[in-house]
Design a protein around this motif. Structure first.
Motif, mmCIF file in Angstrom:
data_model
loop_
_atom_site.group_PDB
_atom_site.id
_atom_site.type_symbol
_atom_site.label_atom_id
_atom_site.label_comp_id
_atom_site.label_asym_id
_atom_site.label_seq_id
_atom_site.Cartn_x
_atom_site.Cartn_y
_atom_site.Cartn_z
ATOM 1 N N ASP A 85 -7.968 0.588 10.337
ATOM 2 C CA ASP A 85 -7.652 -0.828 10.525
ATOM 3 C C ASP A 85 -8.929 -1.660 10.584
ATOM 4 N N THR A 123 -2.141 2.639 5.930
ATOM 5 C CA THR A 123 -3.128 2.023 6.835
ATOM 6 C C THR A 123 -2.787 2.381 8.275
ATOM 7 N N GLN A 138 -10.025 -1.719 4.270
ATOM 8 C CA GLN A 138 -8.723 -1.896 3.611
ATOM 9 C C GLN A 138 -8.869 -2.708 2.329
#
Ligand code: AMP
Ligand code: MG
Length: 407
Positions: free
Chosen positions: A230, A187, A235
């Motif tokens: 992000d 990430t 995610q």
């Protein structure tokens, strides 16, 4: 703009508590059949016992003569030559002997053999230089492996000698634990593929590749989930995709206190977060969650933190999933080759080079232990457990070390 939090809502757990909590959620995966003759690196799901004696008939242990011990030092007539692989049907009667090669079955009637170096043979007559007792230099039935003897135990990590053992007893298929499938997600808005273009200030994604390599080294199959920006939904979707395909999910980054650190809230939404902070350096924000029976490790972004956390918390779980009898690395006591400074508040795993000298295992630091300094792991074959403290530990101090490479 979101407010920055000052305090983590997650309680700090001690290292041992974290390890116990993880193991409480691990049950070995199912087993599958594999080709025993190329099963190195796999872990046995059953105990294998020998179906037959090895050797199955008495055999000569050396090159020389098969004879009767009771004939003493008397000369003997040489009646035949027996090589490995022959079945003679020959009978050794009193006063006779047979030339015999290493590994050849002993003929009927012979109860001992004498190495060629301790004999003379002229015109078919053998004289020997020392007396023999029955059984001398004979490989007896079942001497190497007895029928029914457990040869390899369930939970054994198979190595080259084990493959040889399985071949020896004629076992060509074995039940081994399935390799865990481990999905890895990187990430970060600043994280880019190593091989592509990269804006100034961006970092190359080393964690995903290092973690996948570490998981493969630990006997797993890996699935790359790429790099997620992000963004909460991005995610979360990537994590759900990983959980669909894998037994274990590893994420890198996004577990600290920044406003763009989203992994913990996502894991809390889709599963149960068991802990979100460990009293440990490097890798305090390491997070462990489960969802639908799958294990999820939120590893820190700094490359050293992510790999050391993998070593201390993830690797034992991956080995236990494969049914390993000993999922942990070996521990040794090591002496400091030079003074080292502990971390004040937290116990720390420092990267060291362990070596054997003058009857002692010595631990030498790999240098500056910064969490971004992946080069501090280069050449390291151990992680030294350094309890928290205010003063440097002097040279010669004995501490525990985990052996992570070749000593
Ligand atoms: P984070 O925990 O997400 O704040 O990440 C901390 C730092 O770790 C970042 O500033 C990066 O420098 C570094 N980092 C994060 N992800 C990776 C990665 N996949 N590979 C290498 N370095 C990373
Ligand atoms: Mg980040």
């Amino acid at each position: 703009m979101t407010e920055m939090r000052r305090e983590s809502p997650y309680q700090m757990v001690p290292i041992e508590t974290a390890r116990t909590m993880i193991m409480a959620h691990v049950t070995p995966l199912d087993s599958e059949e594999a080709d025993a003759l190329s099963a190195e690196g796999r872990i046995l799901a059953v105990t294998i016992s020998a179906p037959e004696d090895v050797p199955d008939v008495p055999k000569s242990a050396m090159d020389g003569y098969a004879l009767r011990a009771t004939d003493g030092l008397d000369a003997r007539r040489v009646v035949a030559e027996l090589t490995a692989g022959t079945q003679s049907g020959l009978q050794i009667s009193p006063g006779t002997a047979a030339r015999i090669m290493t590994g050849a079955p002993m003929p009927e009637g012979a109860d001992a053999m004498i190495p060629v170096e301790q004999t003379e043979e002229r015109d078919g007559v053998l004289t020997i230089q020392r007396k023999l007792r029955p059984g001398d230099n004979v490989h007896t039935v079942g001497q190497d492996i007895a029928q029914g003897q457990p040869v390899l135990a369930r939970g054994t990590l198979l190595g080259p000698a084990d493959v040889g053992l399985l071949a020896t007893i004629g076992v060509t298929r074995v039940a081994v634990f399935r390799r865990p499938r481990v999905a890895v997600l990187a990430t970060g808005d600043e994280v880019y593929e190593p091989g592509g273009p990269r804006p100034a200030g961006a970092v190359r994604d080393s964690n995903r590749y290092a973690l996948m390599a570490a998981a493969r080294e630990a006997g797993c199959e890996t699935i790359s989930l790429g790099i997620a920006r992000d963004d909460y939904t991005t995610q979360r979707d990537a994590i759900l995709r990983g959980l669909d395909q894998a037994d274990v999910l590893l994420t890198s980054g996004g577990v600290s206190m920044g406003t763009r650190d989203l992994i913990k809230p996502i894991l809390a939404e889709i599963g149960t977060v068991h802990f979100g902070r460990i009293n440990f350096k490097p890798g305090k924000p390491t997070t462990f969650a489960t969802a639908g029976g799958k294990l999820i490790f939120g590893l820190p972004g700094y490359p050293v933190s992510s790999l050391v956390s993998f070593e201390v918390f993830v690797r034992p779980a991956l080995r236990a999933l494969q049914g390993a009898a000993r999922p942990e690395r070996s521990l040794v006591r090591a002496r400091l080759a030079a003074p080292i400074r502990p971390s004040q508040g937290r116990p720390e795993y420092q990267r060291v080079i362990l070596s054997w000298r003058d009857g002692t295992i010595w631990a030498a630091s790999t240098g500056s232990q910064g969490s971004s300094r992946l080069i501090s792991m280069r050449g390291a074959n151990g992680l030294l457990f350094v309890p928290a403290g205010d003063e440097p530990y002097p040279m010669g101090t004995e501490l525990d070390a985990m052996i992570t490479g070749v000593l």
